[in-house]
Design a protein around this motif. Sequence first.
Motif, mmCIF file in Angstrom:
data_model
loop_
_atom_site.group_PDB
_atom_site.id
_atom_site.type_symbol
_atom_site.label_atom_id
_atom_site.label_comp_id
_atom_site.label_asym_id
_atom_site.label_seq_id
_atom_site.Cartn_x
_atom_site.Cartn_y
_atom_site.Cartn_z
ATOM 1 N N HIS A 27 -1.838 2.261 9.386
ATOM 2 C CA HIS A 27 -2.817 1.033 9.721
ATOM 3 C C HIS A 27 -1.705 -0.191 9.392
ATOM 4 O O HIS A 27 -0.996 0.024 8.490
ATOM 5 C CB HIS A 27 -3.905 1.051 8.916
ATOM 6 C CG HIS A 27 -3.645 1.084 7.252
ATOM 7 N ND1 HIS A 27 -3.586 0.156 6.352
ATOM 8 C CD2 HIS A 27 -3.875 2.339 6.477
ATOM 9 C CE1 HIS A 27 -3.288 0.499 5.047
ATOM 10 N NE2 HIS A 27 -3.648 2.036 5.280
ATOM 11 N N HIS A 71 -6.474 -2.779 5.187
ATOM 12 C CA HIS A 71 -6.840 -2.203 6.495
ATOM 13 C C HIS A 71 -6.829 -3.186 7.599
ATOM 14 O O HIS A 71 -7.902 -3.900 7.755
ATOM 15 C CB HIS A 71 -8.105 -1.234 6.436
ATOM 16 C CG HIS A 71 -7.473 -0.023 5.457
ATOM 17 N ND1 HIS A 71 -8.462 0.580 4.672
ATOM 18 C CD2 HIS A 71 -6.599 0.510 5.389
ATOM 19 C CE1 HIS A 71 -8.201 1.318 3.850
ATOM 20 N NE2 HIS A 71 -6.946 1.580 4.460
ATOM 21 N N GLU A 103 1.596 7.327 6.632
ATOM 22 C CA GLU A 103 0.925 7.924 5.384
ATOM 23 C C GLU A 103 0.140 9.383 5.664
ATOM 24 O O GLU A 103 -1.149 9.459 5.560
ATOM 25 C CB GLU A 103 -0.068 7.174 4.621
ATOM 26 C CG GLU A 103 -1.132 6.465 5.562
ATOM 27 C CD GLU A 103 -2.119 5.821 4.687
ATOM 28 O OE1 GLU A 103 -2.761 6.360 3.620
ATOM 29 O OE2 GLU A 103 -2.424 4.480 4.831
ATOM 30 N N GLU A 141 3.145 7.891 1.458
ATOM 31 C CA GLU A 141 2.815 6.638 2.100
ATOM 32 C C GLU A 141 3.950 5.447 1.894
ATOM 33 O O GLU A 141 3.960 5.104 0.715
ATOM 34 C CB GLU A 141 1.420 6.024 1.710
ATOM 35 C CG GLU A 141 1.078 4.818 2.329
ATOM 36 C CD GLU A 141 -0.303 4.249 2.215
ATOM 37 O OE1 GLU A 141 -0.911 4.454 0.864
ATOM 38 O OE2 GLU A 141 -1.025 3.522 3.114
ATOM 39 N N THR A 167 1.585 1.088 7.785
ATOM 40 C CA THR A 167 1.675 2.150 6.884
ATOM 41 C C THR A 167 1.863 3.430 7.780
ATOM 42 O O THR A 167 1.500 3.620 8.701
ATOM 43 C CB THR A 167 0.541 2.356 5.761
ATOM 44 O OG1 THR A 167 -0.440 2.969 6.644
ATOM 45 C CG2 THR A 167 0.150 1.011 5.082
ATOM 46 N N ASP A 169 0.927 -1.093 0.051
ATOM 47 C CA ASP A 169 0.051 0.096 -0.151
ATOM 48 C C ASP A 169 1.089 1.204 0.078
ATOM 49 O O ASP A 169 1.192 1.584 0.995
ATOM 50 C CB ASP A 169 -0.932 0.155 1.319
ATOM 51 C CG ASP A 169 -1.861 1.300 1.308
ATOM 52 O OD1 ASP A 169 -2.146 1.808 0.250
ATOM 53 O OD2 ASP A 169 -2.563 1.360 2.402
HETATM 54 MN MN MN Z 1 -2.699 2.996 3.507
#
Ligand code: MN
Length: 357
Positions: free
Chosen positions: A291, A298, A320, A334, A318, A227
């Motif tokens: 997260h 998530h 971000e 991120e 992460t 991510d």
């Molecule tokens: Mn994210």
Amino acid sequence: MSAKRITQMRKQVSAENLDGLIVTDVNAVRYLTGFTGSSGLLFISTGKAHFFTDSRYTIQARKQVKGAKIHQAKGPLYEALADIPGIRTKNLLYGFDGEVVTVAERKRLQGILPEAQLVAADSLMASLGWVKEKEEIESIKKAVEISDIAFERILNLVAPGVRERELAAELEYQMIMLGSEKRAFETIVASGFRSAMPHGVASPKRVKKGEFVTFDFGATVDGYVSDITRTVVVGKATARQKKVYDIVLRSQKAGIRKVKAGVSGVAVDAVCRNIIKKAGYGKNFGHGTGHGIGFLVHTGPRVSPLSKDKLKPNNVITVEPGIYIDGWGGVRIEDDVVVTRSGGKVLNKAEKKLLEL
Ligand code: MN
Ligand code: GLY
Ligand code: MN
């Protein structure tokens, strides 16, 4: 997959004085058994584990699921639970995942197990899979590397006139060609005024000279996602764009420096948020700082002002932060970070200085 995770969970079931645990969430079932199909139910008792699926998946389940007896259900998987010898004995205490079982499902379950006491086993299910094993981190690393390279490969396409959706398609194509199983979530490509929308999924809008373009995307390897977010400028950046970008980058780097086992999600969030607040943009950073990632994009631990979580070694999270200014645009950066006892290890290698394309 080995039966290791089922064995570990069985010990926890005993430790919690439960007589069994009913696992229905597709991701939890996958985590515990290795089963990648969409129809699976796992029942772990103190003595044995049972896995239920339907006829579409029995061959697959025999290959993938170790450490549980495989049953082919003829109707709803819940109902087949009744076939387990002794499951309807009086006064037994069974746990279920209170976060995912609906009120209607709970009622049906109680109908099938009328003598049982059903309890939400939050302590067993809540942080399942948050601490990654070595192989899981390897899969995430591959997913991150794929997204980093895909990003580099599409930069030459970022020019006035190209549609956000075309850039998203190129990113997803490159990730697949690099070995991703599928995109990790709906790809975000948000340009100009749309970059002020933290979740502005790619639209038909054409990119214009002078605009920010925010890319937020991920790959999937062995079911594990990456991510990543990067924000670039089409052409030369204005002084204001540079200023806002620099604040977000400082915030993101400071947040990463704060990451370490034992530190709370609230504390990492506060470091990022305070930098943005001090620069006068506190109101323009509405979401949490990060997260956990895993099978799901998530998961926990959460990194936000409301988080109750403390970072543990081998969480992958992460970081971000972003600044979003309605009508003008926004910036988010991120990275995916492995938590260790000595700090955070950033997995991404994609460029973070402001790219003027
Ligand atoms: Mn994210
Ligand atoms: N792409 C969703 C997120 O970054 O959380
Ligand atoms: Mn993202």
